[in-house]
Design a protein around this motif. Sequence first.
Motif, PDB file in Angstrom:
ATOM      1  N   PHE A   1     -79.383 -37.882 -39.131  1.00  0.00           N
ATOM      2  CA  PHE A   1     -78.824 -37.596 -37.809  1.00  0.00           C
ATOM      3  C   PHE A   1     -79.822 -37.998 -36.743  1.00  0.00           C
ATOM      4  O   PHE A   1     -80.763 -37.284 -36.423  1.00  0.00           O
ATOM      5  CB  PHE A   1     -78.418 -36.132 -37.690  1.00  0.00           C
ATOM      6  N   LYS A   2     -79.606 -39.164 -36.215  1.00  0.00           N
ATOM      7  CA  LYS A   2     -80.506 -39.754 -35.236  1.00  0.00           C
ATOM      8  C   LYS A   2     -80.269 -39.151 -33.851  1.00  0.00           C
ATOM      9  O   LYS A   2     -79.166 -38.704 -33.528  1.00  0.00           O
ATOM     10  CB  LYS A   2     -80.197 -41.236 -35.174  1.00  0.00           C
ATOM     11  N   ALA A   3     -81.284 -39.128 -33.040  1.00  0.00           N
ATOM     12  CA  ALA A   3     -81.095 -38.813 -31.626  1.00  0.00           C
ATOM     13  C   ALA A   3     -81.742 -39.927 -30.825  1.00  0.00           C
ATOM     14  O   ALA A   3     -82.868 -40.322 -31.104  1.00  0.00           O
ATOM     15  CB  ALA A   3     -81.726 -37.471 -31.270  1.00  0.00           C
ATOM     16  N   ALA A   4     -81.011 -40.456 -29.864  1.00  0.00           N
ATOM     17  CA  ALA A   4     -81.585 -41.467 -28.996  1.00  0.00           C
ATOM     18  C   ALA A   4     -81.354 -41.069 -27.557  1.00  0.00           C
ATOM     19  O   ALA A   4     -80.293 -40.530 -27.219  1.00  0.00           O
ATOM     20  CB  ALA A   4     -80.943 -42.823 -29.264  1.00  0.00           C
TER      21      ALA A   4
ATOM     22  N   TRP B   1     -77.592 -39.791 -27.517  1.00  0.00           N
ATOM     23  CA  TRP B   1     -76.675 -40.128 -28.602  1.00  0.00           C
ATOM     24  C   TRP B   1     -77.139 -39.377 -29.836  1.00  0.00           C
ATOM     25  O   TRP B   1     -78.291 -39.534 -30.261  1.00  0.00           O
ATOM     26  CB  TRP B   1     -76.760 -41.645 -28.833  1.00  0.00           C
ATOM     27  N   HIS B   2     -76.291 -38.492 -30.340  1.00  0.00           N
ATOM     28  CA  HIS B   2     -76.601 -37.770 -31.575  1.00  0.00           C
ATOM     29  C   HIS B   2     -75.670 -38.288 -32.655  1.00  0.00           C
ATOM     30  O   HIS B   2     -74.567 -37.746 -32.841  1.00  0.00           O
ATOM     31  CB  HIS B   2     -76.373 -36.264 -31.398  1.00  0.00           C
TER      32      HIS B   2
ATOM     33  N   ALA C   1     -72.864 -42.609 -41.450  1.00  0.00           N
ATOM     34  CA  ALA C   1     -71.429 -42.423 -41.230  1.00  0.00           C
ATOM     35  C   ALA C   1     -70.901 -43.464 -40.253  1.00  0.00           C
ATOM     36  O   ALA C   1     -69.730 -43.846 -40.310  1.00  0.00           O
ATOM     37  CB  ALA C   1     -71.153 -41.019 -40.705  1.00  0.00           C
ATOM     38  N   LEU C   2     -71.738 -43.921 -39.363  1.00  0.00           N
ATOM     39  CA  LEU C   2     -71.317 -44.952 -38.418  1.00  0.00           C
ATOM     40  C   LEU C   2     -71.344 -46.331 -39.063  1.00  0.00           C
ATOM     41  O   LEU C   2     -70.518 -47.193 -38.766  1.00  0.00           O
ATOM     42  CB  LEU C   2     -72.223 -44.927 -37.181  1.00  0.00           C
TER      43      LEU C   2
ATOM     44  N   GLY D   1     -63.081 -44.766 -38.166  1.00  0.00           N
ATOM     45  CA  GLY D   1     -64.315 -45.529 -38.154  1.00  0.00           C
ATOM     46  C   GLY D   1     -64.158 -46.947 -38.684  1.00  0.00           C
ATOM     47  O   GLY D   1     -65.052 -47.766 -38.484  1.00  0.00           O
TER      48      GLY D   1
ATOM     49  N   MET E   1     -70.146 -36.036 -34.519  1.00  0.00           N
ATOM     50  CA  MET E   1     -71.311 -36.491 -33.758  1.00  0.00           C
ATOM     51  C   MET E   1     -71.099 -36.197 -32.282  1.00  0.00           C
ATOM     52  O   MET E   1     -70.027 -35.761 -31.879  1.00  0.00           O
ATOM     53  CB  MET E   1     -71.495 -37.990 -33.995  1.00  0.00           C
ATOM     54  N   ARG E   2     -72.139 -36.433 -31.508  1.00  0.00           N
ATOM     55  CA  ARG E   2     -72.047 -36.108 -30.086  1.00  0.00           C
ATOM     56  C   ARG E   2     -72.736 -37.148 -29.238  1.00  0.00           C
ATOM     57  O   ARG E   2     -73.743 -37.721 -29.633  1.00  0.00           O
ATOM     58  CB  ARG E   2     -72.738 -34.771 -29.797  1.00  0.00           C
TER      59      ARG E   2
ATOM     60  N   THR F   1     -72.646 -44.214 -48.753  1.00  0.00           N
ATOM     61  CA  THR F   1     -71.567 -43.682 -47.909  1.00  0.00           C
ATOM     62  C   THR F   1     -70.382 -44.636 -47.895  1.00  0.00           C
ATOM     63  O   THR F   1     -69.217 -44.212 -47.949  1.00  0.00           O
ATOM     64  CB  THR F   1     -72.094 -43.430 -46.484  1.00  0.00           C
TER      65      THR F   1
ATOM     66  N   LEU G   1     -85.110 -41.386 -32.267  1.00  0.00           N
ATOM     67  CA  LEU G   1     -85.766 -40.501 -33.231  1.00  0.00           C
ATOM     68  C   LEU G   1     -84.901 -40.469 -34.470  1.00  0.00           C
ATOM     69  O   LEU G   1     -83.724 -40.113 -34.390  1.00  0.00           O
ATOM     70  CB  LEU G   1     -85.895 -39.099 -32.642  1.00  0.00           C
TER      71      LEU G   1
ATOM     72  N   GLY H   1     -74.749 -33.222 -44.876  1.00  0.00           N
ATOM     73  CA  GLY H   1     -73.695 -33.260 -43.871  1.00  0.00           C
ATOM     74  C   GLY H   1     -73.272 -34.660 -43.460  1.00  0.00           C
ATOM     75  O   GLY H   1     -72.491 -34.836 -42.539  1.00  0.00           O
ATOM     76  N   VAL H   2     -73.783 -35.686 -44.153  1.00  0.00           N
ATOM     77  CA  VAL H   2     -73.398 -37.051 -43.814  1.00  0.00           C
ATOM     78  C   VAL H   2     -71.956 -37.304 -44.240  1.00  0.00           C
ATOM     79  O   VAL H   2     -71.202 -37.996 -43.568  1.00  0.00           O
ATOM     80  CB  VAL H   2     -74.354 -38.067 -44.484  1.00  0.00           C
TER      81      VAL H   2
ATOM     82  N   ARG I   1     -64.137 -48.862 -31.903  1.00  0.00           N
ATOM     83  CA  ARG I   1     -64.792 -48.542 -33.163  1.00  0.00           C
ATOM     84  C   ARG I   1     -63.976 -47.573 -34.007  1.00  0.00           C
ATOM     85  O   ARG I   1     -64.430 -47.071 -35.021  1.00  0.00           O
ATOM     86  CB  ARG I   1     -66.202 -47.985 -32.900  1.00  0.00           C
ATOM     87  N   ASN I   2     -62.773 -47.269 -33.558  1.00  0.00           N
ATOM     88  CA  ASN I   2     -61.889 -46.371 -34.305  1.00  0.00           C
ATOM     89  C   ASN I   2     -62.544 -45.004 -34.545  1.00  0.00           C
ATOM     90  O   ASN I   2     -62.357 -44.379 -35.583  1.00  0.00           O
ATOM     91  CB  ASN I   2     -61.463 -47.004 -35.640  1.00  0.00           C
TER      92      ASN I   2
ATOM     93  N   LEU J   1     -85.103 -34.904 -39.025  1.00  0.00           N
ATOM     94  CA  LEU J   1     -83.795 -35.240 -38.456  1.00  0.00           C
ATOM     95  C   LEU J   1     -82.886 -35.897 -39.481  1.00  0.00           C
ATOM     96  O   LEU J   1     -81.676 -35.954 -39.294  1.00  0.00           O
ATOM     97  CB  LEU J   1     -83.950 -36.147 -37.236  1.00  0.00           C
TER      98      LEU J   1
ATOM     99  N   CYS K   1     -74.743 -39.921 -36.617  1.00  0.00           N
ATOM    100  CA  CYS K   1     -75.104 -39.960 -38.039  1.00  0.00           C
ATOM    101  C   CYS K   1     -75.055 -41.425 -38.449  1.00  0.00           C
ATOM    102  O   CYS K   1     -73.977 -42.016 -38.598  1.00  0.00           O
ATOM    103  CB  CYS K   1     -74.105 -39.143 -38.839  1.00  0.00           C
TER     104      CYS K   1
END
Lengths: 374, 374, 374, 374
Positions: free
Chosen positions: B278-281, B301-302, B307-308, B39, A295-296, B22, B229, B81-82, A217-218, B275, B304
Motif C-alpha cells: 500500500f503505497k502513499a505518494a 494517493w493511497h 491491485a492496480l 480495473g 484505495m483512496r 495478483t 513511499l 489485504g491486497v 481505468r475501470n 507500508l 495498492c
Amino acid sequence: MSFVPARTGVWLMGARGSVATTAVTGALALRAGLAGTDGCVTELPALARPWLPPIPSLVFGGHDIADTPLPKKAEALGAAGVLPAHLASALTAELSEVDAAVLPLPPSVDGIARDLVAFREAHGLDRVVVINVASTEPVPSDDLLNADAETLPPSSRAAWAAFLAGCAYVDFTPSTGARLPALDALAREHGVPYAGNDGKTGETLVKSVLAPMFAARNLRVRSWSGLNLLGGGDGARLADPAANAAKTASKQRVLADTLGYQPQGTTRIDYVETLGDFKAAWDLISFSGFLGTTMRMEFTWHGCDSALAAPLILDLARLTAAAHAAGRSGPLPELAFFFKDPIGTAPAALADQWSLLTSFVEDLSGSFPGAGEV
Amino acid sequence: MSFVPARTGVWLMGARGSVATTAVTGALALRAGLAGTDGCVTELPALARPWLPPIPSLVFGGHDIADTPLPKKAEALGAAGVLPAHLASALTAELSEVDAAVLPLPPSVDGIARDLVAFREAHGLDRVVVINVASTEPVPSDDLLNADAETLPPSSRAAWAAFLAGCAYVDFTPSTGARLPALDALAREHGVPYAGNDGKTGETLVKSVLAPMFAARNLRVRSWSGLNLLGGGDGARLADPAANAAKTASKQRVLADTLGYQPQGTTRIDYVETLGDFKAAWDLISFSGFLGTTMRMEFTWHGCDSALAAPLILDLARLTAAAHAAGRSGPLPELAFFFKDPIGTAPAALADQWSLLTSFVEDLSGSFPGAGEV
Amino acid sequence: MSFVPARTGVWLMGARGSVATTAVTGALALRAGLAGTDGCVTELPALARPWLPPIPSLVFGGHDIADTPLPKKAEALGAAGVLPAHLASALTAELSEVDAAVLPLPPSVDGIARDLVAFREAHGLDRVVVINVASTEPVPSDDLLNADAETLPPSSRAAWAAFLAGCAYVDFTPSTGARLPALDALAREHGVPYAGNDGKTGETLVKSVLAPMFAARNLRVRSWSGLNLLGGGDGARLADPAANAAKTASKQRVLADTLGYQPQGTTRIDYVETLGDFKAAWDLISFSGFLGTTMRMEFTWHGCDSALAAPLILDLARLTAAAHAAGRSGPLPELAFFFKDPIGTAPAALADQWSLLTSFVEDLSGSFPGAGEV
Amino acid sequence: MSFVPARTGVWLMGARGSVATTAVTGALALRAGLAGTDGCVTELPALARPWLPPIPSLVFGGHDIADTPLPKKAEALGAAGVLPAHLASALTAELSEVDAAVLPLPPSVDGIARDLVAFREAHGLDRVVVINVASTEPVPSDDLLNADAETLPPSSRAAWAAFLAGCAYVDFTPSTGARLPALDALAREHGVPYAGNDGKTGETLVKSVLAPMFAARNLRVRSWSGLNLLGGGDGARLADPAANAAKTASKQRVLADTLGYQPQGTTRIDYVETLGDFKAAWDLISFSGFLGTTMRMEFTWHGCDSALAAPLILDLARLTAAAHAAGRSGPLPELAFFFKDPIGTAPAALADQWSLLTSFVEDLSGSFPGAGEV
Ligand SMILES: NC(=O)c1ccc[n+]([C@@H]2O[C@H](COP(=O)([O-])OP(=O)(O)OC[C@H]3O[C@@H](n4cnc5c(N)ncnc54)[C@H](O)[C@@H]3O)[C@@H](O)[C@H]2O)c1
Ligand SMILES: NC(=O)c1ccc[n+]([C@@H]2O[C@H](COP(=O)([O-])OP(=O)(O)OC[C@H]3O[C@@H](n4cnc5c(N)ncnc54)[C@H](O)[C@@H]3O)[C@@H](O)[C@H]2O)c1
Ligand SMILES: NC(=O)c1ccc[n+]([C@@H]2O[C@H](COP(=O)([O-])OP(=O)(O)OC[C@H]3O[C@@H](n4cnc5c(N)ncnc54)[C@H](O)[C@@H]3O)[C@@H](O)[C@H]2O)c1
Ligand SMILES: NC(=O)c1ccc[n+]([C@@H]2O[C@H](COP(=O)([O-])OP(=O)(O)OC[C@H]3O[C@@H](n4cnc5c(N)ncnc54)[C@H](O)[C@@H]3O)[C@@H](O)[C@H]2O)c1
Ligand code: NA
Ligand code: NA
C-alpha cells in the motif's frame, strides 16, 4: 468581416466585483504592457487566432449595485494578494475611466437594454458581449417558465435585455440566466449566441480530469466527498443555503456524467471570511479496483478564485464575440470547457471539452477568410 | 483467424512476484466466477471486443528466481489485504497448477526460448505473450548497444528469447527490456510486436491528467515535487539508488512532455517496509495564473500497487496477443495509455493516449472480420 | 482492599455495537494470549499499577436493542478489517458466552437496575462499571431538568439505574448521560463515581495537541475548519442533524478552551456509508504569525474508530473501578484525557490532561497500600 | 539589577539574512507602533515579565558576508509576502541605521570579539547576546575536539569570540556553534550562558506535539516519513547534502526521544527555488492500534520560515540576556522549547518543554526582586 478584428465591448453585470475588477485590471495591464497572458486560454497556440478581438482592444462597461469604484476595489485586491499591488497603483487612471462606464442597475429590462445600446454606440463598437459576474442568486422557485421579464431573477433579466439589444450573453454564475425556453427563443430570434453556466475554476475543474481517469481505468469510485472553504463576496453569498444548493448541485453533476453513476458523498461550501479570495477545497475519493481492494486519493486545492476566473472572462468575451460575428445564435455548447454546468449537450470530461473547443475555433476560422494565420 | 478467439498464453518473467500473483489469482477468480472485472480496461464498452482472448481462457506460465509457490504468495497477499483472503484459499488448487508451469530461470537466452516454445506446444497455444514483471534492474552502464545476448541485463535477454521463440514481449518494468536497436530489428525480423515500459499505476497516472489540465488552462506550473513511499518487494529493490534513478526519471518525463517545459522539483521514492504493497505518494504543485498570483495544489494517493497493476497485465496480454494475431510487429506505441515511459512516439496526456488506444482497437477490428460485435 | 485486585464487571449499554464488540473481543484475545496491549493507556509504564483490575479478569455483560450476536458482529468487524479476522474465529465460544449476558433493554429504570444487581451477584463481582456505548442520542429538548426517571433519554436512564444499583457510570457518547443535577446528587448519595462524555479518538484528539501548540507559540489561529466522513452504525446515526449537532459542538469546544477565543470555521460530519468504520477527517487551519504573515496547516486523519475507542473502554473500566474502590464518588474530571467534552472543570490541552491523569493514578495508589509496585 | 530593565544588545551572525532582517524589521515596527507581538512567546501572559528587556529597547548589530543592505533586503521580503511591504518602506531610515552596525566578518576570533566589545561600549549596553542566524554549515569532520579557535567552523568561532567578549551565545542553526567541550568550559569560565541549536519552526514543531500524542495513547508509530520543500537562501544551502544531513538528523531525533523507539522512515529536504521563504512540508505517519489495526495520519505545513523564526530570535535574546543578568552560565537546557536539537538534557515533548520554560521564567523572577509583576 475582415482581418481587422471587430471592435468589441464587454458589459459586465457585477462590474465592481472581484472577478470583474481582476478581469478589467488584467486587460488594462496587458494593454499597458505590464502583464503577460498566463491563464488566458485563447492565447495558447491551439486557440490563438488573428480574428479574435485582441485583449488590449476590448472596451469595458457594466452595471453594479455597489458603489466602490474600480480603482479602490483593485487596490483592495492588490492588498489581498489577488493581483500585484503595483498594478493597481499604475492603472488608477485607466480604471477610473472604465468605472465611468459602470452604471447603476436600471429597474426595468428596457432600461438595461437601453444602457447596452448606448454603450455600443458611444464607443462605436461592432458588438457587445454581456457577461454576468454578479452575485449568485438563490435557486428560484420553479414557476419561472411563465414569468414575464420583470418578475424574473436579475440574471435572466440581464439576458433578456442583452438579447433585445442584440448582444451575446454569457453567464459565469450558477444563476438562471438564459436557461429558460423563452430566453432561448429570444436569442435565436435576435440572432445572438449565449453561453454558460458557472465558471469552472477549482474543485470541479480537477474533478473533470480525475473522474475520467478513474473511468478510463475501470476503477469504481465508491465515494467522492468535498469541502470548499471560501471567503470573499461570493463566499458570503454562498453561505446562504439557497444559493449554496445551486452551486453544490452543479459541482457533483460532473461525476455522474463522467462515471455513469453517482458515487456516495456530497460537496459542501462553507464561508470562512478570513480566507478571502483564497479558497481551499479538499476532496476525498475512495475507490476500489481489481478484486475489490479499496484505495483512496485526496487532493487539496488552494486557489485564488478571482485570479483563476478573470482570464476566462476575457476568453469568453473573445470567443463569444467571434461566434456572434460568425453568425452563430442560440446556445454555444462548444464552450463547455469553461463551465461547471454547461448549457446544451456537451461532454463532461475536460479533455473532450478541450477537443470540442479546438474544433469550434477551427470551424469558426472559415468565417474569417481574410484573417490569415497567427 | 475466426471468431473463435485464439488460445493465448501469458508467460510472466517474475511469476511469483506480487503483481504476477495478483494477476494470476484474479484471472483464476474470474474463471471461477468469484470476481468481477473492475480495473480491467479491456472490459470497458469502449474497448471490449469478441476477438480479444477472454480473460478466463488465458493460460499462465513463467520464470522466477524465487521459490515461494503461488498459493503461498497468494495467501500472503490475502493477509496483507491486497486481494480477498478467501480467494487465495478457494483457488489453492488452481494456483498450484499454474505454479507447476513456473520454471527456474535458465542461464542462457536459448534456454529461455526453449521454455517458451515448450510452453506453447504443451498447451496447444496459438501464441504467447511474454510479460516482464520481474524486479526492476539497475540502470545499465551505457555500453549495451554492442552487447551480445548473454551479457545483456535479464529483461533484454528475456525480450531476445521471446523474439527468437516468436513471442510478443511486454515490459511492465522500467528495465531496458526490448529498448535496444538490435532487439527492435529482431522483433521485426520474427514478425512479433512489443510494448512497454513501466506500468503507470499511481502518481504518474494522476500526473498524466493533471498536467494537461494546467496546460489547457494556460497556468504556469512553477514546481512539481513528489514523494513516493512504498514497501513490498519492489520497494526494497527501488531503495537501491541505481534502480530508483530509472524510475524517478520516467516519473517526471510526463511533465516536460505535457507542459512543454520542465518545472522545478523532483520525485523521490523511499522504501518504508511497513507500508507493504500500500503505497502513499504526495505531490505538491505550485502554479501561477493571471497576473502572477501563486497558487497550490497537492494530492495524496493511497494505492495498492499490485491491485492496480494486475488487471493491466491481463489487458496488455489480450491487446498484444490480438495485435500479434493481426500481423503487427515492432513497437506498439498505441499502448502508451498503460505506461509511464511509452516506447516509440506517443502522446503524454492520458486523454490523448486513451483516444489512441480506442482507435487502435477500432483498427484491429478490421483484422478479425468474422468476430462480430460484443 | 488488598493486593488481590477486585473482581470487576463491565456492563455495556450498546453491547452489540462496534465499539463494544471490539472492546470485548480484545479483552478476550488478551486473556487468550492472542493479542497485545497496544492502544491501552493503562498499560503504559506511567499508568500501569498492580491494583488496577487486569484486563483479562474483566467480566462483561450489557444491554442492547439489536439482535446480532457478538460472534457474528465480531466476524463482520473482522471482514471489515477493524480487527483480525482470525481472532473472531478463534474466540467464537468466548464471545458467545459474553453474548449470553447481553440482555434486551428493560423498559423501566428499575428493570435496568435489577439486571445490574443480578449480573454483579451472578458473577460474584466486587463492583460493576456501566459504560454507555449505545448510539448517540439527539440533543434533548431543554426541559430535562425536571424530568422524572422514565421520561429521560436512555443514556440518563442508564446512569440513573447504575447509581441506584451502586454502579459507577461512564458515558463514552455525546448523549446527556449523567450530566444532570439530579443524577449528580444521586451518584454522590450512592457513593459512586461517574465520568464522560464522548470518547476522544480522532480529529478532536489531534486538535487537543495542535491547538496548544499554536497557543504556546503565540500564533493566531484565524480559522479552523473540519470535515469528518464516516460510515458505520454511528455514522448513520450522526447523519441525523440533531445528533450531529451534539457531536460537532463538542468538537469545536477544545479550540475556544485552549486558545482563549473561537476561530472562524465549523466542523462537519457527513455520513459516507462505504467508508464503514474507517473514518477520514480533514482539518484546515489558517493562522497568522509575526507581522501578520498568513500560513496554513492541514491534516488528514484516516482512523478506525472502533479500534481507537475499544482499548479506552477497557482503560475507563479499570480506572473508574479503581476510583470507586478507593471511595471516590461524583464526577471524575481527572479522566478528561479520554473525552471530547469532559465532565467538570478540567484542562483542554492533552498534555495537561495527561498530567492530571498521572497524578490521579499516583494519588489513587495511596488507597491500595498492599498492592506494591508493578 | 533593578526594575529598570538592562540595556541589551543583539548581535546577529548573518545579520543580512532573511531571519535576521525579519527579526530586526519586526522589532523596529514594534518600536514605531506599527506592529503587534503575534508570534513572540515572551509576550504571552505566562512568560511576560517586567524584567525582560522590552523588544523596542533592543539594540541591533551584526556580522555578515553579504552586501545587500538591510533596507533593500526588507524590501525584497516585503515583495515576497514575508512581511508587509509597507513596513519595509516605512522603516527605511531605521533599517539603515541598524545596517550601519552590520560589519564584515573579521578573519580572526579576536577580531570578532573586538567588534562585540566595541558594539557594547558604543551603545552603552549592559550586555550583548550573540545569535547565530548565518547559513547552515556542512557537518564538520569529526576532529573538531582538538581544533584551535582559528580552524573551527565559523559558528564555533563566533561562540568563542562571544565568550571571550563576555557575551551570551545562542545558536539558531544546526551548525556546531558552542557544542564543544572547550567552548563549554570557556563559557563557564567567562560566566556567560549559551543556548541552541536549530530553531524549531515547522515540521519538527508539529512532531513535538504529535509524537507525544501517539505515545500517550499507546499507539505504535510504524513509520513517519517527511518531505520538506523550501526555497530561500537557507534552502539553497540545504540542497548541499552535507548541510542537509545535519538538519534531517535533528528532525527525526524528536521521534526516538518521545516514542522510545525509532519508527521507519526518513525526513528529506529538497530545494525548490520558486517556493522562496514559504516552505511546504508533508508528513505521513502510519500507526497501529488495538489488535493491530493499521491507520494513517498525514499533515501538510505551509509556513513562512522567516516569519516563524523572527519572533523567536527576539524571545531568545530577551530570555538569554535575563539569564545572563541573573548570573547563569553554561548551557540553558530550559530553552529547549525553541530548538530542534536542544543542548543539554531536556525533554523532547513540546508540552514538557513549555513547563520547563515557564518554571525557568518563574525561577528567574527571584533574581529581579524589584521588578514587580507585569
Ligand atoms: N472562480 C470564481 O471566482 C467563480 C467561479 C464560478 C462562478 N463565479 C461566480 O462569479 C460571480 C462573481 O464572483 P465574485 O467573486 O466577483 O463576487 P463579488 O461578490 O466580489 O462580486 C459580485 C458583484 O455583483 C454585484 N451585484 C450583486 N447583485 C447585482 C445585480 N443584480 N446586478 C448587478 N450587479 C450585482 C455586487 O455588488 C458585486 O460587486 C459569483 O456569482 C460567483 O459565484 C465565480
Ligand atoms: N503498480 C505496480 O505494481 C508497478 C508499476 C510499474 C512497474 N512495476 C514493476 O513491476 C515489477 C514487479 O513488481 P512487484 O511488486 O511484483 O515486485 P516483486 O518484488 O513482488 O516481484 C518481482 C519478482 O521478480 C522475481 N525476479 C527477480 N529477478 C528475476 C529475474 N531475473 N528473472 C525472473 N524473475 C525475477 C523475484 O523473485 C520476484 O518474485 C517491478 O519491476 C516493478 O517496478 C510495478
Ligand atoms: N471512536 C469511536 O468509535 C467513538 C468516539 C466517541 C464516541 N463514540 C460513541 O460510541 C457510541 C457507539 O459507537 P459504535 O460505533 O459502536 O456504534 P454502533 O452503532 O456500532 O453501536 C451502537 C449500539 O447501541 C445499540 N443501541 C442503540 N440504542 C440503544 C439503547 N437505547 N440501549 C442499548 N443499546 C442501544 C445499537 O443497537 C448498537 O448495537 C456512539 O454513540 C458513538 O458516538 C464512539
Ligand atoms: N525557520 C527558520 O527560518 C529557521 C529554522 C531553524 C534554523 N534556521 C537557520 O537560520 C539560519 C538563517 O536562515 P535564513 O533563512 O535567514 O538564511 P539566509 O540565507 O537568508 O541568511 C543567512 C545569512 O548568513 C550570512 N552568512 C553566511 N555565512 C556567514 C558567516 N560565516 N558569517 C556571517 N554571516 C554569514 C549570509 O550572507 C546570509 O545573509 C540558517 O542556518 C537556517 O538553517 C532557520
Ligand atoms: Na493534504
Ligand atoms: Na492530505
